[in-house]
Design an enzyme around this catalytic site. Structure first.
Site, mmCIF file in Angstrom:
data_model
loop_
_atom_site.group_PDB
_atom_site.id
_atom_site.type_symbol
_atom_site.label_atom_id
_atom_site.label_comp_id
_atom_site.label_asym_id
_atom_site.label_seq_id
_atom_site.Cartn_x
_atom_site.Cartn_y
_atom_site.Cartn_z
ATOM 1 N N GLY A 1 -52.314 97.709 -1.651
ATOM 2 C CA GLY A 1 -52.276 96.457 -2.390
ATOM 3 C C GLY A 1 -53.344 96.440 -3.465
ATOM 4 O O GLY A 1 -54.335 97.182 -3.381
ATOM 5 N N CYS B 1 -60.872 98.303 1.305
ATOM 6 C CA CYS B 1 -60.588 97.662 0.025
ATOM 7 C C CYS B 1 -60.937 98.645 -1.089
ATOM 8 O O CYS B 1 -61.989 99.282 -1.033
ATOM 9 C CB CYS B 1 -61.428 96.393 -0.110
ATOM 10 S SG CYS B 1 -61.190 95.547 -1.670
ATOM 11 N N HIS C 1 -58.582 87.940 -2.762
ATOM 12 C CA HIS C 1 -59.163 88.443 -4.018
ATOM 13 C C HIS C 1 -59.021 87.418 -5.151
ATOM 14 O O HIS C 1 -59.876 87.342 -6.037
ATOM 15 C CB HIS C 1 -58.466 89.742 -4.450
ATOM 16 C CG HIS C 1 -59.042 90.976 -3.830
ATOM 17 N ND1 HIS C 1 -60.347 91.371 -4.031
ATOM 18 C CD2 HIS C 1 -58.486 91.925 -3.034
ATOM 19 C CE1 HIS C 1 -60.560 92.509 -3.368
ATOM 20 N NE2 HIS C 1 -59.452 92.864 -2.753
HETATM 21 NI NI NI Z 1 -59.198 94.552 -1.587
#
Ligand code: NI
Length: 169
Positions: free
Chosen positions: A46, A93, A139
């Protein structure tokens, strides 16, 4: 298409609130295509627009490399409409390289959004897809993994991350 630069912690753009998308013009389409390419190249499951320096409420997700039969999702102005259950998952992340941590999140979410043409869509996600949806939508509000962990773990992260940054420069 082009590979975009992924902003890394502690870049300020990662801490800002993104603004809703209001125009579905060719520039937005190019940004979407570039984000998809950047996500696959990273590789990641993602990517949210602020991670490439664009404060727009836009995310792309494709968990098919980890869990089959899942389509590529382009979500504009996504909102979590409902959450159910609880699940713990080890997350990483792209903006926090070489760091993973176990986070507790809802096990199932329903997300309302617009597709890349501005048409309303509804996505139901369980387990990994639910995690990815919650992670990417975080985010858009400037929230990172390290905001969802205990203060002790956060201190540990800060020390470790400083070392990682030193090794990489
Ligand atoms: Ni992230």
């Amino acid at each position: 298409m082009a590979i975009l630069e992924i902003r890394k912690y502690p870049a300020r753009v990662l801490r800002q609130k993104s603004l809703p998308v209001t125009t579905f013009d060719p520039r937005l389409q190019t940004l979407i295509d570039n984000m998809i390419e950047t996500m696959y190249e990273a590789p990641g499951v993602g990517l949210a627009a602020p991670q490439v320096g664009e404060l727009k409420r836009l995310v792309v997700i494709d968990i098919s490399s980890r869990e089959g039969r899942s389509p590529l999702l382009v979500l504009v102005n996504p909102v979590i409409a409902s959450r159910e259950g609880e699940v713990e998952f080890e997350e990483g992340c792209l903006s926090l390289p070489e760091y993973t941590v176990t986070i507790k999140r809802a096990e199932k979410v329903v997300v309302k959004a617009l597709d890349r043409d501005g048409k309303p869509i509804e996505i139901e996600g369980v387990n990994l897809l639910a995690i990815a949806l919650q992670h990417e939508i975080d985010h858009l509000d400037g929230i990172l993994l390290i905001d969802r962990i205990s203060p002790i773990k956060r201190e540990f992260f800060k020390k470790r991350y400083k070392k990682i940054r030193k090794l990489n420069t």
